[in-house]
Design a protein around this motif. Sequence first.
Motif: not given
Length: 510
Positions: A204-216, A229-240
């Motif tokens: 509801p608050s955002l959309s996003g694009a991710y790229r994962f490059v896996l190296r075993p 890309f934020m649709r709405n403000a959020v109080e707490k954004l947790g990254v990684a």
Amino acid sequence: MGVWLAFAAQACFAFGFEDVIKKAEKLSEQGYQSPGANLPESLSNLEYSDYAKIHTKDGHALWEDEDLPFNLAFFHEGMHYDTPVKMHTVVDGEVEDLSFDPDDFTYGDLDIPDEDLEDLGFAGFKVTNALNDAEHMNEIMAFQGASYFRTLGRDQTYGASGRGLAIDTALPSGEEFPAFREFWVVKPNNDSQYLTVFALLDSPSLSGAYRFVLRPGEDTVVDVTSRLFMRNAVEKLGVAPLTSMYLYGPGQPTDSLNYRPAIHDSNGLLVHDAGKKSEGSEEDWVWRPLANPDKLMVNEQDVESLKGFGLLQRSHDFHDYEDLTDRYDRRPSVWVEPQGDWGKGQIELIQIPTPDETNDNIVTMWKPDEAPESGDELDFDYRMYWTTHEAKFHSPDLSWADQTRRSQGEVRKDNLVRESDGSLAFIVDFKGPGLESIEDGEDMEVDADIGDNGELVESRVVPNDAEGGWRMFVRVKRSDDSKPLDIRAFLKDGDERLSETWYYRLPANG
């Protein structure tokens, strides 16, 4: 084999990450639409043991007959996995859709009506690779549920998980769970050393694009690139964000009789802040042993310039766990290194009560100083290591807390009998390069701080003649048991710091 592939319209250019970014940006400009659940009761009411009977048939994994270094298998919908994700591959730059076919799955002894298997989709997917045995393909990465994913290095078993993003975790308003709604997996070549996965995130608050490059490898590495890309403000954004499980261990022994001395996927949080100078050190390294509290426990650590953080499993000795089934000794640590400057922020640690090992009760994440507003565009790139070689991610100049043990405080009387004195004792063994130059330890001391909710009864350090390194003793008495007690301590020799900061938060009533 069932029909996995239904070709999409041919693109006139190679599909790549920029295309996913454009999709995410366009999606953010639209109102959020929650995907509907599509499961019949025969699948939604499954217990875990029954759901586990559903898996991809032998010989039906994607690319299995092409002798490629990576194959794909898929998770069936069931239980709370009731929302399908769209799956595609990218072959020579062109997108090919993947379609669900129940003939590609085996259902064991489950009696699922054929009509209940119509119009379903995938709940996620797993990646296999001959990492442990050249003759066998083993699962090394999985995406399933919201934005959760897990990865393995050589001879590891699943433990801590990564997440694409966390929003408003542990707030009274309730948590929002962004979810990966669509994936594109780039088909590898015969000699590919890595696998690329694109993902579209939505909430509801955002959309996003991710790229994962896996190296075993012995330590498996995942490079993550994200655009939000934020649709709405959020109080707490947790990254990684990372999630894990801690039930009990030597730092918080169990009250029940159990032959296993520890049950946890991780036993501590390590934070490396290059922008904050600790006493006697150019950089700040803080180790936080985990706890299973009686009630929710949340606290933050300010970070000037984050160089890395992670949930670590610092022991991989079988005898520290004695569990032949779950093999906690093989659970990897997960270390996150930002690529680029994330600015000022906090590392938040959330510890949730759990009665058993089936719940992930530990969450940690980085959050920016300034909460994002509607219309903001953000990018966070980072590298993740799934490792059992934690020493590579410690300070090259400092020693680290190899183990933490908690006990009743005691004194030895003149008759040599040990007697409790009403205090609580913590015994911490330090190892590593910060102690290698110490000879007699005559000037070594403990620098300890317990805040204003207690009394420091004793702090001392002695050589560990049995295993090397040095052992720290800290005894405390808490003033108010209904409140947490924060204990910080490190070793020093005069003005020279010798260890990371050991920071234990004793839970209320714990």
